[in-house]
Design a protein around this motif. Sequence first.
Motif, short mmCIF file in Angstrom:
data_model
loop_
_atom_site.label_atom_id
_atom_site.label_comp_id
_atom_site.label_asym_id
_atom_site.label_seq_id
_atom_site.Cartn_x
_atom_site.Cartn_y
_atom_site.Cartn_z
N MET A 700 0.84 -1.19 0.00
CA MET A 700 0.00 0.00 0.00
C MET A 700 0.87 1.24 0.00
O MET A 700 2.00 1.24 0.51
N SER A 701 0.36 2.31 -0.56
CA SER A 701 1.11 3.56 -0.63
C SER A 701 1.29 4.14 0.77
O SER A 701 0.55 3.81 1.70
N LYS A 702 2.26 5.04 0.89
CA LYS A 702 2.51 5.68 2.17
C LYS A 702 1.30 6.49 2.62
O LYS A 702 0.94 6.50 3.80
N GLU A 703 0.63 7.13 1.66
CA GLU A 703 -0.53 7.95 2.01
C GLU A 703 -1.66 7.08 2.56
O GLU A 703 -2.31 7.41 3.56
N THR A 704 -1.91 5.95 1.89
CA THR A 704 -2.97 5.05 2.35
C THR A 704 -2.64 4.46 3.70
O THR A 704 -3.49 4.34 4.58
N SER A 705 -1.37 4.11 3.87
CA SER A 705 -0.95 3.53 5.14
C SER A 705 -1.11 4.54 6.26
O SER A 705 -1.45 4.20 7.38
#
Length: 705
Positions: A700-705
């Motif tokens: 998962m992307s850093k933003e989603t995480s």
Amino acid sequence: MGRVGVHDNFFELGGDSILSIQVVARARARGVGITPKLVFDHPTVADLASVAGVESVQAEQGIVTGEAPLIPIQSWFYGLDLPERNHFNQSVLLDVSGVDRQTLDAAVRALLTHHDALRLRSDGTRLWFAEPDGQGLEDADGRTADDVQASLDLVNGPVTRFVLISEDRLLIAVHHMAVDGVSWRILLEDLAAARSGAPLAPKTTSFKEWAKRLRQASDPSEDEYWDSVPVTELPVDHPAGDNTVVSTESVAVELDEAETRALLTQVPAVYRTQINDVLLTALAQTLATWTRQESVSVALEGHGREELFDDVDVSRTVGWFTSLFPVALTPGADRPGEALKAVKEQLRAVPRRGVGYGLTHDLTALPTGLSFNYLGQFDTEGFATVNEPSGAAEAATGRRAHLIEVNAAVSDGRLSVAWTYSAHLHDRATVEGLAEDFVVRLRELIEHCLTEEAGGLTPSDVSLAGLDQVALDRLVGGDRQVEDVYPLSPLQQGMLFHALAEPDSGMYVEQIHWRLEGDLDIDRMRAAWQRAMDRHAILRTGFLWEGTPRPLQVVRRRQDVPFEFHDVSGLPESEQEIWLRDLLDADRVRGFDLSAPPLMRIHLVRNSLDAHVLVWSFHHILLDGWSTSTVLADVFADNVESVGRRPYREFIGWLDEQDADAAETYWRGALAGFTESTPLGIDRPIAGPEGEPGTHGVVMSKETS
């Protein structure tokens, strides 16, 4: 006594129910919420830490006044034939050499203000508590100790006097209506504290509140037990004699210091007894022989400060709390161990330690003429008691409450047992014979408990197991190293079934191994695993299934952790890897004998001076994933003693309390309509290398995480 460890048993160190109240009081004064029952159920510091809470009982800290009802023991007192009812005291004589009079007077006034029971009044129908009236330390002014003892007044007061009989002797006389054995420990501790200028510990629940609440504590379901206690008629030498107070005489026997020390600190661990169990076994044997009856009834006095209400704490409350109740004792055979186990279980069967008897029964109509009271261990703090004449604590008029009174106490390191009787009813030779027979039997019990063959559990020790004495003896015999026995959880039962069905499959043998970098102290590593095993009962547990109604797990008191060290640093790296694989395979195949704990092993393999492999093998029946992490956290923690862990037996106990029928009904309803399992993809082949299950990962992307 030397240093006490966190795993030392309170009762095996000589503790008793009275001392447990003092432990509770001091802990609560420091904000630690424990109860005498918790001390009884969790008698080590480590176990207590796992269940202790924050002290939350609120008590009135101001002066308590107003009315309260009599409690049963006080009603019993008013039912006695005592013409001079004001003269029924308890007292101590203290050495106050070198104590400034003004300082002592201030300390006395502090006690009379702080402890409301010292200002008690009663007319036989009720209690009331007076306001402080300026009473303090008194000089004798020509009065003798007898004069002081006879000067108390229940209706008009005072019921307490602190009198300097001489320059260095302080007589404290308190009417029994206001004080008991536990109260004296509180008073003497507080007198010493006040003398030194220290603040007194906060008040606990007032006697006034206790008396009111106690009326709500009767339990009619206990009547079946109480009404089954048989009447014991004691033989008398002079049937026409009158049991008067003036005819009172006494015979005393005692143990020496070595015998007393053994009774207090060596005997308890053998059959998990308390001192009362041992004393009452000797007494029951003595009375059974004298009366020629298999069962004898005895009137027991208890401290009465039982845990009846969650919001009440009387651990530091002064007052007469004593409970009085009958118990039938059947010692059985003359074999000391069998007699001790039998009497111990009979005492454990008493409902609520007898506190309810007086709420539903007339204490003046007990089914026995003999009373027994163990007063505990006396060790005054700050002031020394002196064994000098201190006046008659009771008037010489009226009639005695019992035919024979047996009072035991430990003082100056010796157990002393006084047999008090009426010379109008019994000859001195008769009572001396009883007292001597008692002490002979007591010594036999002590000597038996010091032998190698002595020891064993009783059903109350392992209540979750649901075994009677015969089944328990068959299961564990006299093995002193058995700590506990209880059933398996449902998942453990399933694992046991599969492990027994396929004993050579290696099923449920778990292995964890990892590489440790850096300097490593082998002895500290071994000690850390040993501490974990000592701390967690499940790591000392084995399983028995033959000859029992259901499988049981048996916890050992002590197990040495299986720890093997291997140094393969002299092998090439490639050979080290082969050697490790062979070790893992052999260890897995070796498996575990489920009936022979411990069901875990540690291998520490040295690859080089600063590189090691740690291998931990265990059977899955012991631990789940969460528990595995907990054990490892304890092994690698710097100080695990500060972390409280609830014992696994409490979970088993909780399971045992659940309504299985209700649970089944719920789940049948929740799963109604399902006729087959939900497919998860694991019930059919999945493409993957060498037939292994495939994997699919998502980042998962850093933003989603």
